[in-house]
Design a protein around this motif. Structure first.
Motif, PDB file in Angstrom:
ATOM      1  N   LYS A 278       0.841  -1.194   0.000  1.00 12.56           N
ATOM      2  CA  LYS A 278       0.000   0.000   0.000  1.00 12.56           C
ATOM      3  C   LYS A 278       0.885   1.256   0.000  1.00 12.56           C
ATOM      4  CE  LYS A 278      -4.197  -0.673   2.350  1.00 12.56           C
ATOM      5  NZ  LYS A 278      -4.829  -0.739   3.671  1.00 12.56           N
ATOM      6  N   ILE A 279       1.939   1.210   0.807  1.00 15.83           N
ATOM      7  CA  ILE A 279       2.847   2.356   0.887  1.00 15.83           C
ATOM      8  C   ILE A 279       3.577   2.531  -0.454  1.00 15.83           C
ATOM      9  CG2 ILE A 279       4.821   3.358   2.121  1.00 15.83           C
ATOM     10  CD1 ILE A 279       3.973   1.654   4.552  1.00 15.83           C
ATOM     11  N   ALA A 280       3.937   1.408  -1.072  1.00 14.01           N
ATOM     12  CA  ALA A 280       4.617   1.486  -2.379  1.00 14.01           C
ATOM     13  C   ALA A 280       3.686   2.108  -3.429  1.00 14.01           C
ATOM     14  CB  ALA A 280       5.073   0.098  -2.813  1.00 14.01           C
ATOM     15  N   HIS A 281       2.385   1.822  -3.328  1.00 11.19           N
ATOM     16  CA  HIS A 281       1.431   2.440  -4.258  1.00 11.19           C
ATOM     17  C   HIS A 281       1.331   3.946  -4.008  1.00 11.19           C
ATOM     18  CE1 HIS A 281      -0.946  -1.464  -5.299  1.00 11.19           C
ATOM     19  NE2 HIS A 281       0.338  -1.538  -5.571  1.00 11.19           N
ATOM     20  N   GLN A 282       1.287   4.306  -2.699  1.00 10.94           N
ATOM     21  CA  GLN A 282       1.230   5.743  -2.355  1.00 10.94           C
ATOM     22  C   GLN A 282       2.464   6.464  -2.901  1.00 10.94           C
ATOM     23  OE1 GLN A 282       1.034   5.751   1.907  1.00 10.94           O
ATOM     24  NE2 GLN A 282      -1.055   4.942   1.934  1.00 10.94           N
ATOM     25  N   ALA A 283       3.603   5.769  -2.857  1.00 10.61           N
ATOM     26  CA  ALA A 283       4.872   6.366  -3.297  1.00 10.61           C
ATOM     27  C   ALA A 283       4.756   6.900  -4.721  1.00 10.61           C
ATOM     28  CB  ALA A 283       5.993   5.329  -3.216  1.00 10.61           C
ATOM     29  N   MET A 284       3.978   6.177  -5.540  1.00 10.39           N
ATOM     30  CA  MET A 284       3.850   6.550  -6.958  1.00 10.39           C
ATOM     31  C   MET A 284       3.154   7.902  -7.154  1.00 10.39           C
ATOM     32  SD  MET A 284       5.298   4.152  -8.578  1.00 10.39           S
ATOM     33  CE  MET A 284       5.660   2.402  -8.651  1.00 10.39           C
ATOM     34  N   HIS A 285       2.503   8.407  -6.098  1.00 13.98           N
ATOM     35  CA  HIS A 285       1.829   9.711  -6.193  1.00 13.98           C
ATOM     36  C   HIS A 285       2.650  10.825  -5.540  1.00 13.98           C
ATOM     37  CE1 HIS A 285      -1.727   7.749  -7.724  1.00 13.98           C
ATOM     38  NE2 HIS A 285      -1.692   6.911  -6.705  1.00 13.98           N
ATOM     39  N   ASP A 286       3.795  10.455  -4.984  1.00 12.02           N
ATOM     40  CA  ASP A 286       4.638  11.441  -4.293  1.00 12.02           C
ATOM     41  C   ASP A 286       5.452  12.225  -5.331  1.00 12.02           C
ATOM     42  OD1 ASP A 286       6.099  12.053  -1.477  1.00 12.02           O
ATOM     43  OD2 ASP A 286       7.594  11.897  -3.079  1.00 12.02           O
ATOM     44  N   SER A 287       5.469  13.541  -5.183  1.00 11.59           N
ATOM     45  CA  SER A 287       6.101  14.348  -6.241  1.00 11.59           C
ATOM     46  C   SER A 287       7.614  14.066  -6.381  1.00 11.59           C
ATOM     47  CB  SER A 287       5.841  15.827  -6.000  1.00 11.59           C
ATOM     48  OG  SER A 287       6.325  16.187  -4.725  1.00 11.59           O
ATOM     49  N   LYS A 288       8.299  13.828  -5.249  1.00 13.67           N
ATOM     50  CA  LYS A 288       9.747  13.562  -5.348  1.00 13.67           C
ATOM     51  C   LYS A 288      10.021  12.229  -6.049  1.00 13.67           C
ATOM     52  CE  LYS A 288      11.047  15.896  -1.113  1.00 13.67           C
ATOM     53  NZ  LYS A 288      10.839  15.475   0.259  1.00 13.67           N
ATOM     54  N   ILE A 289       9.156  11.248  -5.738  1.00 16.14           N
ATOM     55  CA  ILE A 289       9.307   9.933  -6.366  1.00 16.14           C
ATOM     56  C   ILE A 289       9.009  10.041  -7.873  1.00 16.14           C
ATOM     57  CG2 ILE A 289       8.310   7.589  -6.470  1.00 16.14           C
ATOM     58  CD1 ILE A 289       9.877   7.857  -3.925  1.00 16.14           C
ATOM     59  N   LYS A 290       7.952  10.797  -8.206  1.00 15.51           N
ATOM     60  CA  LYS A 290       7.590  10.945  -9.618  1.00 15.51           C
ATOM     61  C   LYS A 290       8.728  11.603 -10.402  1.00 15.51           C
ATOM     62  CE  LYS A 290       3.098  12.132 -10.455  1.00 15.51           C
ATOM     63  NZ  LYS A 290       1.795  12.766 -10.160  1.00 15.51           N
ATOM     64  N   LYS A 291       9.392  12.544  -9.745  1.00 14.87           N
ATOM     65  CA  LYS A 291      10.507  13.224 -10.403  1.00 14.87           C
ATOM     66  C   LYS A 291      11.637  12.220 -10.691  1.00 14.87           C
ATOM     67  CE  LYS A 291      13.265  17.408  -9.855  1.00 14.87           C
ATOM     68  NZ  LYS A 291      14.569  17.080  -9.282  1.00 14.87           N
ATOM     69  N   GLN A 292      11.919  11.386  -9.687  1.00 15.32           N
ATOM     70  CA  GLN A 292      12.986  10.387  -9.874  1.00 15.32           C
ATOM     71  C   GLN A 292      12.618   9.367 -10.947  1.00 15.32           C
ATOM     72  OE1 GLN A 292      14.963   8.716  -6.236  1.00 15.32           O
ATOM     73  NE2 GLN A 292      13.452   9.955  -5.178  1.00 15.32           N
TER      74      GLN A 292
ATOM     75  N   ILE B  34       7.674   8.243 -20.864  1.00 14.43           N
ATOM     76  CA  ILE B  34       6.937   7.036 -21.259  1.00 14.43           C
ATOM     77  C   ILE B  34       6.345   6.303 -20.044  1.00 14.43           C
ATOM     78  CG2 ILE B  34       8.963   5.501 -21.238  1.00 14.43           C
ATOM     79  CD1 ILE B  34       7.882   4.398 -23.928  1.00 14.43           C
ATOM     80  N   ALA B  35       6.920   6.588 -18.860  1.00 13.30           N
ATOM     81  CA  ALA B  35       6.452   5.914 -17.644  1.00 13.30           C
ATOM     82  C   ALA B  35       5.200   6.567 -17.052  1.00 13.30           C
ATOM     83  CB  ALA B  35       7.567   5.893 -16.607  1.00 13.30           C
ATOM     84  N   PHE B  36       4.685   7.614 -17.740  1.00 12.40           N
ATOM     85  CA  PHE B  36       3.520   8.341 -17.206  1.00 12.40           C
ATOM     86  C   PHE B  36       2.332   8.258 -18.166  1.00 12.40           C
ATOM     87  CE2 PHE B  36       7.214   9.943 -15.120  1.00 12.40           C
ATOM     88  CZ  PHE B  36       6.801  10.186 -13.817  1.00 12.40           C
ATOM     89  N   ASP B  37       1.120   8.292 -17.586  1.00 20.44           N
ATOM     90  CA  ASP B  37      -0.068   8.282 -18.443  1.00 20.44           C
ATOM     91  C   ASP B  37      -0.435   9.718 -18.820  1.00 20.44           C
ATOM     92  OD1 ASP B  37      -1.441   9.411 -16.287  1.00 20.44           O
ATOM     93  OD2 ASP B  37      -2.355   7.526 -15.653  1.00 20.44           O
ATOM     94  N   SER B  38      -1.553   9.860 -19.518  1.00 22.01           N
ATOM     95  CA  SER B  38      -1.927  11.184 -20.039  1.00 22.01           C
ATOM     96  C   SER B  38      -2.283  12.156 -18.915  1.00 22.01           C
ATOM     97  CB  SER B  38      -3.087  11.042 -21.022  1.00 22.01           C
ATOM     98  OG  SER B  38      -4.147  10.372 -20.365  1.00 22.01           O
ATOM     99  N   LYS B  39      -2.617  11.614 -17.725  1.00 26.10           N
ATOM    100  CA  LYS B  39      -2.952  12.505 -16.603  1.00 26.10           C
ATOM    101  C   LYS B  39      -1.725  12.851 -15.773  1.00 26.10           C
ATOM    102  CE  LYS B  39      -7.643  10.745 -16.080  1.00 26.10           C
ATOM    103  NZ  LYS B  39      -8.200   9.470 -15.626  1.00 26.10           N
TER     104      LYS B  39
END
Ligand code: ATP
Length: 195
Positions: A35-49, A57-62
């Motif tokens: 669950k925490i790993a899923h939350q990580a995917m919405h964290d801005s620092k993680i998304k940047k990395q 390519i690792a991101f969807d249209s949203k």
């Protein structure tokens, strides 16, 4: 009584969630690292990395991480998997550490699929491995995820062999039989867990 942090792990589809649900039914507190790993995917620092490592390519249209796409990339390539893990694992570790510290339960279970591989055992006092032989893991993955036998094997072989995990365990729950048998094993084991 000294407080105990108990790791809960096993192979893919061996029954970690099933056992975690039983523990919750018995009234125990169980932290879910997935669950925490899923939350990580919405964290801005993680998304940047993730952006820096895998690109647009690792991101969807949203603008959210496309987990299905990332999954398909990393499960075929151990180098990419290691890169993704090096981004996600520190986040999960830090959050688990914080959540463990903020609880006052005598026993806290932490469900971590890669407990041994990622060395999260530094957080735990003792560890339970939920065991099911490879043939049963394959069958359950084919039933639950609609995987072909080949896809199931690919996922299983990307992990530490379950027999090795069993050797590292303080307690083993054999979940290859009926759910009722698993429940019985847990009820036998629980009084000894924090000894
Ligand atoms: P993952 O590694 O994918 O997170 P998991 O280890 O948490 O999986 P579960 O999701 O608990 O495993 O179980 C895998 C599948 O097998 C599920 O569909 C579950 O309902 C089924 N299952 C688990 N234990 C048993 C059992 N003893 N008998 C029959 N089916 C079971």
């Amino acid at each position: 009584m000294k407080r105990a942090v108990i790791g809960l792990t096993g192979g893919i589809a061996s029954g970690k969630t099933t056992v975690a649900n039983m523990l919750e039914e018995f009234g125990y507190y169980v932290l879910d690292s997935d669950k925490i790993a899923h939350q990580a995917m919405h964290d801005s620092k993680i998304k940047k990395q993730i952006d820096e490592t895998f690109g647009d390519i690792a991101f969807d249209s949203k603008g959210e991480v496309d987990r299905k796409f990332l999954g398909s990339v990393v499960f075929k390539d151990p180098i990419q998997l290691a890169k993704l893990n090096s981004i996600i694992h520190p986040y999960v570790y830090h959050h688990l550490e914080h959540m463990i510290a903020s609880r006052h339960n005598a026993i806290v279970f932490v469900d971590v699929p890669l407990l041994f591989e990622a060395k999260f055992t530094t957080l735990t006092d003792k560890n339970i491995v939920v065991y099911a032989p490879k043939e049963i893991q394959i069958q359950r993955l084919m039933d639950r995820n609609d995987f072909t036998e080949e896809q199931a094997l690919e996922r299983i072989e990307a992990q530490m062999p379950i027999d090795e995990k069993r050797d590292l365990a303080d307690f083993v729950v054999d979940n290859s039989g009926r759910l009722m048998d698993t429940r019985k094993q847990l009820l036998h084991m629980l009084p000894h867990i924090a000894e």
